[in-house]
Design an enzyme around this catalytic site. Sequence first.
Site, mmCIF file in Angstrom:
data_model
loop_
_atom_site.group_PDB
_atom_site.id
_atom_site.type_symbol
_atom_site.label_atom_id
_atom_site.label_comp_id
_atom_site.label_asym_id
_atom_site.label_seq_id
_atom_site.Cartn_x
_atom_site.Cartn_y
_atom_site.Cartn_z
ATOM 1 N N ASP A 1 -2.501 10.097 3.868
ATOM 2 C CA ASP A 1 -3.913 9.725 3.993
ATOM 3 C C ASP A 1 -4.641 10.784 4.824
ATOM 4 O O ASP A 1 -4.652 10.725 6.051
ATOM 5 C CB ASP A 1 -4.027 8.337 4.650
ATOM 6 C CG ASP A 1 -5.477 7.860 4.757
ATOM 7 O OD1 ASP A 1 -6.364 8.510 4.156
ATOM 8 O OD2 ASP A 1 -5.703 6.829 5.417
ATOM 9 N N LYS B 1 0.851 -1.197 0.000
ATOM 10 C CA LYS B 1 0.000 0.000 0.000
ATOM 11 C C LYS B 1 0.887 1.247 0.000
ATOM 12 O O LYS B 1 1.636 1.486 0.937
ATOM 13 C CB LYS B 1 -0.902 -0.005 1.244
ATOM 14 C CG LYS B 1 -1.686 1.306 1.462
ATOM 15 C CD LYS B 1 -2.610 1.239 2.679
ATOM 16 C CE LYS B 1 -3.240 2.602 2.976
ATOM 17 N NZ LYS B 1 -4.128 2.569 4.165
ATOM 18 N N LYS C 1 -10.077 12.889 8.078
ATOM 19 C CA LYS C 1 -9.646 12.454 9.410
ATOM 20 C C LYS C 1 -9.593 13.641 10.358
ATOM 21 O O LYS C 1 -9.462 14.792 9.926
ATOM 22 C CB LYS C 1 -8.236 11.831 9.329
ATOM 23 C CG LYS C 1 -8.170 10.445 8.711
ATOM 24 C CD LYS C 1 -6.727 9.944 8.729
ATOM 25 C CE LYS C 1 -6.571 8.591 8.060
ATOM 26 N NZ LYS C 1 -7.212 7.490 8.777
ATOM 27 N N ASP D 1 -12.147 7.077 3.596
ATOM 28 C CA ASP D 1 -10.942 6.829 4.396
ATOM 29 C C ASP D 1 -10.527 5.352 4.361
ATOM 30 O O ASP D 1 -9.462 4.992 4.831
ATOM 31 C CB ASP D 1 -11.193 7.291 5.843
ATOM 32 C CG ASP D 1 -9.906 7.484 6.621
ATOM 33 O OD1 ASP D 1 -8.827 7.458 5.991
ATOM 34 O OD2 ASP D 1 -9.992 7.676 7.852
ATOM 35 N N ASP E 1 1.618 6.231 5.587
ATOM 36 C CA ASP E 1 0.640 5.335 4.971
ATOM 37 C C ASP E 1 1.143 4.696 3.666
ATOM 38 O O ASP E 1 0.442 3.888 3.065
ATOM 39 C CB ASP E 1 -0.681 6.076 4.750
ATOM 40 C CG ASP E 1 -1.897 5.172 4.967
ATOM 41 O OD1 ASP E 1 -1.752 4.121 5.622
ATOM 42 O OD2 ASP E 1 -2.987 5.516 4.469
ATOM 43 N N GLU F 1 -9.364 3.793 1.962
ATOM 44 C CA GLU F 1 -8.795 3.920 0.605
ATOM 45 C C GLU F 1 -7.745 2.864 0.302
ATOM 46 O O GLU F 1 -7.524 2.516 -0.850
ATOM 47 C CB GLU F 1 -8.186 5.317 0.427
ATOM 48 C CG GLU F 1 -6.756 5.504 0.954
ATOM 49 C CD GLU F 1 -6.602 5.303 2.450
ATOM 50 O OE1 GLU F 1 -7.611 5.425 3.166
ATOM 51 O OE2 GLU F 1 -5.484 5.000 2.911
ATOM 52 N N ARG G 1 -7.620 -0.366 0.828
ATOM 53 C CA ARG G 1 -8.149 -1.585 0.208
ATOM 54 C C ARG G 1 -8.576 -1.312 -1.235
ATOM 55 O O ARG G 1 -8.583 -2.227 -2.061
ATOM 56 C CB ARG G 1 -9.288 -2.155 1.059
ATOM 57 C CG ARG G 1 -10.454 -1.228 1.233
ATOM 58 C CD ARG G 1 -11.357 -1.623 2.396
ATOM 59 N NE ARG G 1 -10.821 -1.208 3.697
ATOM 60 C CZ ARG G 1 -11.425 -1.426 4.864
ATOM 61 N NH1 ARG G 1 -12.570 -2.073 4.906
ATOM 62 N NH2 ARG G 1 -10.891 -1.002 5.984
HETATM 63 N N1 BES Z 1 -4.252 4.305 6.908
HETATM 64 C C1 BES Z 1 -5.413 4.066 7.656
HETATM 65 C C2 BES Z 1 -5.231 3.001 8.730
HETATM 66 C C3 BES Z 1 -4.328 3.285 9.887
HETATM 67 C C4 BES Z 1 -4.632 4.293 10.806
HETATM 68 C C5 BES Z 1 -3.237 2.489 10.119
HETATM 69 C C6 BES Z 1 -3.813 4.492 11.883
HETATM 70 C C7 BES Z 1 -2.432 2.677 11.198
HETATM 71 C C8 BES Z 1 -2.716 3.688 12.075
HETATM 72 C C9 BES Z 1 -6.528 3.585 6.762
HETATM 73 O O1 BES Z 1 -6.544 4.072 5.467
HETATM 74 C C10 BES Z 1 -7.809 4.016 7.387
HETATM 75 O O2 BES Z 1 -8.050 5.186 7.445
HETATM 76 N N2 BES Z 1 -8.589 3.045 7.851
HETATM 77 C C11 BES Z 1 -9.804 3.322 8.500
HETATM 78 C C12 BES Z 1 -10.828 2.367 7.927
HETATM 79 C C13 BES Z 1 -12.244 2.705 8.270
HETATM 80 C C14 BES Z 1 -12.668 3.976 7.564
HETATM 81 C C15 BES Z 1 -13.112 1.550 7.843
HETATM 82 C C16 BES Z 1 -9.615 3.074 9.991
HETATM 83 O O3 BES Z 1 -8.858 2.174 10.352
HETATM 84 O O4 BES Z 1 -10.195 3.811 10.766
HETATM 85 ZN ZN ZN Z 2 -4.775 4.706 4.725
HETATM 86 MN MN MN Z 3 -7.613 5.902 5.310
#
Ligand code: BES
Ligand code: ZN
Ligand code: MN
Length: 473
Positions: free
Chosen positions: A240, A235, A247, A317, A258, A319, A321
């Site tokens: 992000d 990824k 966020k 968010d 990210d 994104e 996947r």
């Molecule tokens: N990059 C983030 C995940 C992340 C956040 C990894 C903090 C490590 C530390 C990812 O893109 C994300 O924002 N995921 C969301 C998914 C949700 C919207 C379903 C999350 O984990 O809150």
């Molecule tokens: Zn992310």
């Molecule tokens: Mn995200």
Amino acid sequence: MDAFANRATATTVSVSLVSRSEFKAWVATQSKSTKAWFKSLDFAGETGRVAQLSARDGKIARILIGTGKESASLWHFARAAGLVPGKGSYTLERLEGKKALPLDEKLANAAALGWGLARYSFDRYKKSPSKRRPKLVWPEAADKAAVTRTLEATYLVRDLINTPASDMGPAELAEAASELAAKHEAEIEIIEGEALLDENYPAVHAVGRGSERAPRLIDIRWGDPDAPKVSVVGKGVVFDSGGLDLKSAGGMKLMKKDMGGGAHALGLAHMIMDAKLPVRLRVLVPAVENGVAGDAMRPLDVLNSRKGITIEVGNTDAEGRLILCDALAEADSEDPELLIDFATLTGAARVAVGTEIAALFTDDEALAADLLAAAKATRDTTWRLPLHRPYRRYLDSKVADINNIASVGTGGAITAALFLSEFVSRKRAWAHFDIMGWNAQARVGRPVGGEAMGLRASFEMLRRRYAPESDAE
Ligand code: BES
Ligand code: ZN
Ligand code: MN
């Protein structure tokens, strides 16, 4: 590597890591005055304690570092690099009775790796970088090439993650990949911007078009085309922001990391190519910025994907996947013998295992066993989580084939992994790492900032499978 010296000089100081029992046996063989010296220091080999012996001329003759009840291993050696004086060079010796002996190969490798990991610092933007530069004289028995490649890969991962998003956009990540490819004479193709639509990477494009900085798909190929195919996906979200589902300030702060999964893919590729593993390697890193420009994807947009599966954007968010599904579909279409992906995919994986453990998902029992054994051997803490298929129903969408977020707030790392699994054939030997990619707190050898997680485990698994005659670690 600046952390090492090739040979000892007249001023090189000998350092020994001693457990309480090793110290006890050694000090018993020493002179009366030496015994008295350690007694007055009240030194008995306690963890992290340092004691120095001086020579007649007042210079340090020997340094002892305690390891308590344990015998010396990787992180003890990392600690040693932080405890010795910052200048000069050091040799490591093992004390056995009155004898000072060289380290055997296993310890020599652990020592050099620990020392090297501890010597990392990110000083690209510092006018006066740290002056602490203790050098380790390469232990005779160390596998220099193996240790150096692990360090180079880890430094690469850390540097790429630590570089701020302003200087590590999709173009710069692609540039780093090009440099790596050139170094190993690998083929590289970079698909950029609108070309992603022509080449059928619609989801990568949809995420990346919300930024001024055009998205890329980085595609590296290396090795004998007839060798078993190993494909690595990472990824590469260079920042992000969350997209329109923005966020919070706190949630956004670390998001330069990210692209950590992409950095891991490049780091692992470096190790595979440097070791010349007899595999056909393919690396795919979608590199995008999840931004909020006028053309950004919106909540409830429906995206097409490379595989033809339509995706409802439940949350912009989620994104990672979205970009990974196109890269995984492409990797999977070539029928690799092994498919591994790395991603800073979910906050939920951090809730599950914390920031210091890599979460591993795979349905392939042999691959799980091999990865976990390699993780243990390389001290690369990894824990397996389940690809629990019944949770797939939480990803059902009323308007599209799948939603990119689950309808429930629990098990988020699992539902994210299940989303990815829709783009990989069931029979594939596929491992998915959901990683933090960042040391939130400093530990020995692991300064705050970008970190490789699951990298040593993955390479060690590959090395054991494809080059078992070399026994580095
Ligand atoms: N990059 C983030 C995940 C992340 C956040 C990894 C903090 C490590 C530390 C990812 O893109 C994300 O924002 N995921 C969301 C998914 C949700 C919207 C379903 C999350 O984990 O809150
Ligand atoms: Zn992310
Ligand atoms: Mn995200």
